[in-house]
Structure formats: C-alpha cells, structure tokens
Design an enzyme around this catalytic site. Structure first.
Site, mmCIF file in Angstrom:
data_model
loop_
_atom_site.group_PDB
_atom_site.id
_atom_site.type_symbol
_atom_site.label_atom_id
_atom_site.label_comp_id
_atom_site.label_asym_id
_atom_site.label_seq_id
_atom_site.Cartn_x
_atom_site.Cartn_y
_atom_site.Cartn_z
ATOM 1 N N GLY A 7 0.557 -1.326 -0.056
ATOM 2 C CA GLY A 7 -0.013 0.067 -0.033
ATOM 3 C C GLY A 7 0.604 1.080 0.014
ATOM 4 N N LEU A 8 1.934 1.068 -0.588
ATOM 5 C CA LEU A 8 2.685 2.427 -0.954
ATOM 6 C C LEU A 8 3.380 3.007 0.467
ATOM 7 C CD1 LEU A 8 1.328 3.941 -4.113
ATOM 8 C CD2 LEU A 8 3.150 2.518 -3.799
ATOM 9 N N CYS A 33 0.118 0.677 -9.548
ATOM 10 C CA CYS A 33 0.057 0.181 -8.363
ATOM 11 C C CYS A 33 -1.504 -0.461 -8.182
ATOM 12 C CB CYS A 33 0.533 0.823 -7.206
ATOM 13 S SG CYS A 33 0.501 0.177 -5.779
ATOM 14 N N LYS A 46 5.046 3.696 -15.846
ATOM 15 C CA LYS A 46 5.093 2.170 -15.721
ATOM 16 C C LYS A 46 3.713 1.386 -15.783
ATOM 17 C CE LYS A 46 6.912 -0.925 -12.255
ATOM 18 N NZ LYS A 46 7.653 -1.289 -10.904
#
Lengths: 393, 285
Positions: free
Chosen positions: A87-88, A144, A181
């Site tokens: 979760g970054l 993500c 990305k």
C-alpha cells in the site's frame, strides 16, 4: 544492424563489453536497475552491491504525503513468486528529497524516482518538487494494484494514463526522461503504451505486478489483509516479456525498461532481446540482496558469450528474422577468443559460474564498525529513536 | 554491516521438537550481537521459494577449524523449513547476517529476567552470556505448549540463578503460561528488566505483567518480536508493526531493521496487525 558473433568456449569474465544504454536523454553505463518497491531508497542494499556500478536505483514510489500503507499480513509466498499488499508505505516527497535523494546523490548513485499519486494533481505536484534535484529519471507509477479503488489504477485506461503523463511531463524537471510504468492487467497494453507516448512519455517501464490473491486453507480466509495483492517474481516473467515484446514491436523507437521476474543474467537478456533497453530487478532482491550486481555481471558475460561487444547490439534482436542474426564474416578473433568463428550460432548458455560473489568481494566493509559499539545504552530514552528512517517527518 | 555468505552446513541435529543447524559462515559470527538474526535462503538456487526465512542466532563461534560458524534453531512448519531439515553437512546454504537491532544491555549490573516461549528462547543464551559478563543476575522463565517444545532447559539451568518452567498441558514444570509465574519471579528477584522472545501473544502478556509490576511502577522490557519477513534486510516493507516513537507518534516500522528487539511499552499491542488511525500516514489523514 548487423551483429558479429563468435563462439566462445570459456567463461569470458574478463572480456569487456560496452554495457552503455540510452533512455531518452539519460545515458547510463549499465542497464541493470533495481525495481521500484524492492530496494527502498537504495541504502539498505549498499551492503550487498556497489550501487554506483549498476544502472541505478529506482526508488520505492513516493507520494505527496507520508503514507502508513496497509495492514499486515502484507505478503504471501507463492510458487516462484510472491504477493504483496504494502500500500505504498513511505515518508512523503519532502522527507524523501531531503533524506533519501540526498543520500543517493552523496553516494554517486543514479537515482530514478518513482512517483505515485491518487489524483493527477498529486502527480503534478510531486514531479514539480523534483525540479533542480539530483534526479536522473522520473518513473510514473500509474499501475500500483494496491489501491482501494481499482478505478484509481490510471494505467488501466488510456485516457487517464495519458492525462497523468501529460501533467507529469509539464511539471517534471525539463530534460529529465519521464517513463510510464504500466500494468499488465489490461486488454491491450500497446494502446495504453501509445497513449502514454503521445502524452509525452520518454519511454515505458513494463510491467508492474499483476493482481492476484491467495487463501489460507486452514483459516479459510484470504492470506493478505488487503485480500488482493500484486504478484511478482519469476512466475510473471513470461507475462512481462510478452508485454515488452508487443510494445517494442509496435513502438520500436521508444525505449523500454523491462521488469518482471528477472532472476539471472540470462533472464535479463531475454528482455533485452525482446526490445528492452534496460532492465529492473525486483523480487529477486528479497531472495538475493546482491542480485543487482550479480545480474549485471551475468548479463555482461552472456552478451560476451554471444560474441557481441556492445549491449545495444542485443536490444530487440529477438525480433529479427533468423537469417539476420547469422553473423557477417567476423574479424579475426581477439586473444580472448577461443576457437574459430562460425556461421551458425548456438544460443546455448555457457555456465556463468556459481552466480554469487565470493565472500570477500563486492562488499563494502568501510562502515563495518558503524552502529556496532559494544555499549548499548540502557536508559530507555536512548532506545526511543525507533525510526523510522522511513517516516521521520 | 551484514554480509551475504555462501556458507556450508556443518551440522544439523534434532533438539526435542526442533532442529539446530550450524552453518560455516565467515563474517557473521564476528559481528553478531545478542538478539540479531540471520535470513536464510531455502529451496536451493533457482528453486521456487523466493523468500528468506529469518531465525534468531542461537550461538556463534568466531574461529575454529572451519572458520566462523553460526547456529540457529528452527521448527518445521512449512515447505521452506522442511527443506532446511533435509540438508546435510557440506550442503551449500546462502545466509545473510547478522541482521536487526540487538537487545540493549544494562550499563550497570542489573537483575535480569529472561523469558522464552518455545524455541523463542534461542536468542536468550547469547544474551545471557553478555549479561553475565556485565555482572548481571539472570533468572529465567521458559514456557511452551508441551515439555517437548521447551527449548534450552539445560542451558537455562546452567546460566540462571533460577529457572521456572511452564507448559500448557502441565507435562513439564507448572501447568500454565509464562505470564502466570512471571509476576512472582519479578518480585522475588527484584528484577530491573525483562527480556523476552516468543510468540506475539506471549510477548504481549509479558509486557502487561512487566508494566504492572511493583505496584504499577513497571520495569523496562526488551522484546524480540515475530513478524513474517520477506527480505530481512529492510527493503520489502512487509514486516511492519505499529510502534510509538520518542516523539509519541505511532509509525509502521520494520521489525527487521528497526527491531526485532523493541522496548515493550513502545509497541501498540492494541493495534497489532492493523494500521491504527493515529499512525503517521494512516489513510484517514
């Protein structure tokens, strides 16, 4: 492009290969980078790698504000891979710039800063804070999978992906390459890639993790607190390679950084042959913290073994018809070559050794004494500097 | 600084319900301090298990016929530890260490109670050596579910002025938990500090007892936590737990590099496994 290939019958550790690669305006002497989220901001890996000898460190995605991340359990081991649901977690851009980016700069490490945001405005602000900072490249993490709302995965939609890239390109430091990305969890990754390039991306990093899950058959509940997580490791290498191949085929002039399950130099070579100009190594670092330096060395050897003296000769080579890979009449072999040049190339790997640095090489012992004073102060106050380096605000 | 060593198995032997593995791993022994751990690669090179397994260091020998060695204790709980238990002398083993924050030691001689649950007692023996060198008194409490699962009973009797044993089923020592006998031990020996290693539920109980000792005045604890780790070196961010810093703010910190040893009162026991709302960077902020 023509390539001259020779057989080699001994491990060419000593052979020099020009590993220089070009990522837009960034030219680096080595194509191996750490992957975002698998190297923190580099410092922890300095004990196991000479970070100045690899392409660079891609930092864990940084956000505008500190983020505590998700609850635990955050990971599950899966066959040849793992699921993560971090979760970054991170300190936020300001602490990052002051502390982590400064460290990378002081130590001469090429810094690729991965940025993540929940809104386009977030991305734009973070990129703006990198102006006039020692940043070699900006990697935009629009993929993500560990966000509450899958609708927030910008990389799942060409329009929103393009909007983020356009905003970042505007506010990022001028002249610094911007790479997008991308997520493999899309129907047509080429379409997303084209949208990002049209919006101003210098190049593409392919791929982020793919969404997965695992269930504990004892508790009969999902293992990850976040239920789903990003699957990484060698299990996804064929998927990543396919994405690189497809995008390079469609956009042959756009630099690609290949990432996904690379564990050895030969794995890295697969990505180069598919069209990547550079690679990132991620999950393998958890298995082998010395992997970035090892893979860099193995890739160099693999290229030499195939009779090439420049990395660039291998980029995208897999797309060429077999007859074009057949060598021209080669120059006489150098001293380090054994055997006569041949026409037909066998793409057989020469065993490149044990793949591990010997205990006495590759480690920086300079700070061996650091933090190891015999006396540990026992007054509790002195014990309270629980870090975290990660979130000191 | 931690090193990555391509080591070699020297011995593997069963110890009750557990295994003890000694690895020739030059460079680790010399740097090890009590409470630190090693991260071991399992499944062989190129195998399908990528994540390292972390084990507290039980003992080290800096020199010897074979070079420095490091010994750790493990229990076969899954495929990775089953692989470890199938290794034989001379087999190669990739090991990284020493890792993590060690136990803090008292500057002055102090009365120390060492509490171990199951093979969680493993790191307490190196600690006892260090404490004895400093003139500390040591008393021990070892607990497990059954007598077979106690680790280091003989060692404990040798090193400690007194040892209390507890088992859940009463098969050895007193029937009950370590936290049942700990209050009496603390008062009797006039303990200054409690050191413990074992399952999180046990550590929480130890912290509760230590905090309530001496009529609520409490004594400091140094607790080595168990959190599952992927890398052991600080890069993966999976082994986090909520800990209160010197500035009174809660952060999700990594047990591999910020621990595994923490002062017990700093751990947010109420919020283990979660990200508390008041943590820095929690989603509600």
């Amino acid at each position: 492009m023509s390539v001259t290939l020779h057989h080699r019958t001994e491990s060419p550790r000593h052979v020099s290969v020009d590993m220089t690669t070009t990522l837009g305006s960034l030219v680096v002497p080595d194509p191996v980078f750490t992957a975002s989220g698998c190297a923190a901001a580099g410092q922890e890996l300095a004990a196991f790698n000479d970070l100045t000898a690899i392409g660079g460190v891609v930092t864990k995605s940084i956000q505008l504000h500190p983020r505590a991340g998700r609850a635990t359990p955050r990971m599950a081991e899966t066959p040849s891979g793992m699921l993560n649901s971090i979760g970054l977690q991170g300190p936020g851009i300001d602490v990052f710039v002051k502390r982590d980016l400064a460290w990378l700069d002081e130590h001469g490490v090429t810094a690729v800063v991965s940025i993540a945001g929940q809104t386009i405005e977030d991305f734009s602000k973070i990129a703006g804070k990198l102006r006039a900072k020692p940043v070699a490249m900006v990697e935009v993490n629009i993929s993500c999978p560990n966000v509450e709302d899958r609708g927030q995965v910008f990389a799942c939609n060409a329009g929103s992906a393009a909007a983020v890239i356009q905003a970042v390109r505007r506010s990022a430091p001028a002249g610094v390459p911007v790479f997008a990305k991308l997520s493999p969890d899309v129907t047509d990754i080429v379409a997303i890639a084209k949208a990002c390039v049209d919006a101003g991306a210098t190049g593409l990093t392919l791929i982020n993790t793919t969404l997965g899950m695992a269930i504990d058959t004892t508790t009969m509940r999902p293992i990850l607190a976040g239920v789903t997580g990003g699957l990484s490791g060698p299990a996804i290498r064929p998927l990543a390679l396919r994405c690189v191949w497809q995008v390079h085929q469609a956009l042959p002039d756009i630099p690609i950084v290949g990432v996904g399950g690379i564990r050895t130099g030969l794995d890295a070579l697969e990505f180069i042959l598919a069209g990547a100009s550079a690679v990132q190594v991620g999950t393998v670092i958890f298995n082998d913290p010395g992997a970035p330096a090892r893979i860099s060395r193995e890739l160099r050897e693999a290229i030499a073994e195939r009779g090439m003296d420049r990395l660039e000769q291998a980029i995208g080579l897999g797309h060429r018809p077999p007859e074009e890979i057949i060598p021209e009449l080669p120059d006489p072999p150098g001293d380090d070559l054994v055997g006569e040049p041949v026409d037909i190339v066998e793409f057989t790997a020469v065993d490149s050794g044990d793949g591990q640095p010997a205990a006495d090489e590759g480690y920086d012992d300079e700070s061996a004494g650091e933090g190891s004073s015999e006396e540990v102060p026992f007054d509790i106050e002195a014990l309270e500097d629980y870090p975290s380096r990660d979130q000191d605000a | 600084m931690a090193v990555q060593v391509k080591g070699e198995v020297l011995t593997l032997k069963p110890v009750g319900e557990y295994f003890s593995m000694t690895v020739v791993a030059p460079g680790i022994a010399e740097q090890t301090r009590p409470g630190q751990f090693v991260a071991v690669s399992v499944g062989g090179q190129g195998g399908g298990m990528l994540l390292r397994r972390a084990f507290s260091i039980y003992s080290v020998r800096e020199t010897g016929v074979y070079g420095g060695t490091v010994e750790f204790i493990f229990s076969v709980t899954g495929r990775g530890t089953a692989w470890l238990a199938a290794q034989r002398p001379y087999d190669p083993i990739d090991i990284v260490g020493p890792l993590g924050r060690p136990f803090a030691l008292p500057r002055e001689p102090a009365n120390c109670v060492l509490v171990g649950g199951g093979y969680g007692s493993a790191p307490l023996f190196l600690l006892a050596d260090a404490l004895r060198t400093r003139g500390c008194r040591i008393d021990a409490v070892l607990g497990a579910s059954t007598g077979d699962r106690l680790f280091g009973a003989l060692d404990a009797k040798r090193m400690a002025a007194s040892v209390a044993f507890t088992t859940d089923d009463g098969s050895y020592g007193e029937k009950g938990r370590v936290s049942d006998v700990l209050p009496e031990v603390i008062e009797r020996v006039h303990a200054d500090v409690v050191y413990a290693c074992g399952p999180m539920a046990m550590l929480e109980a130890v912290q509760r007892v230590a905090g309530a000792s001496y009529g609520g005045a409490g004594i400091p604890t140094q607790l080595s936590v168990e959190e599952s780790m992927a890398c052991g070196v600080g890069v993966c961010m999976t082994c986090v737990l909520p800990v209160v810093g010197g500035d009174d703010h809660t952060r999700m910190v990594r047990s591999c590099v910020d621990g595994p040893v923490f002062a017990g009162e700093r751990i947010r026991w109420d919020a283990l496994g979660t990200v508390p709302d008041d943590a820095i960077g929690a989603d509600n902020k």
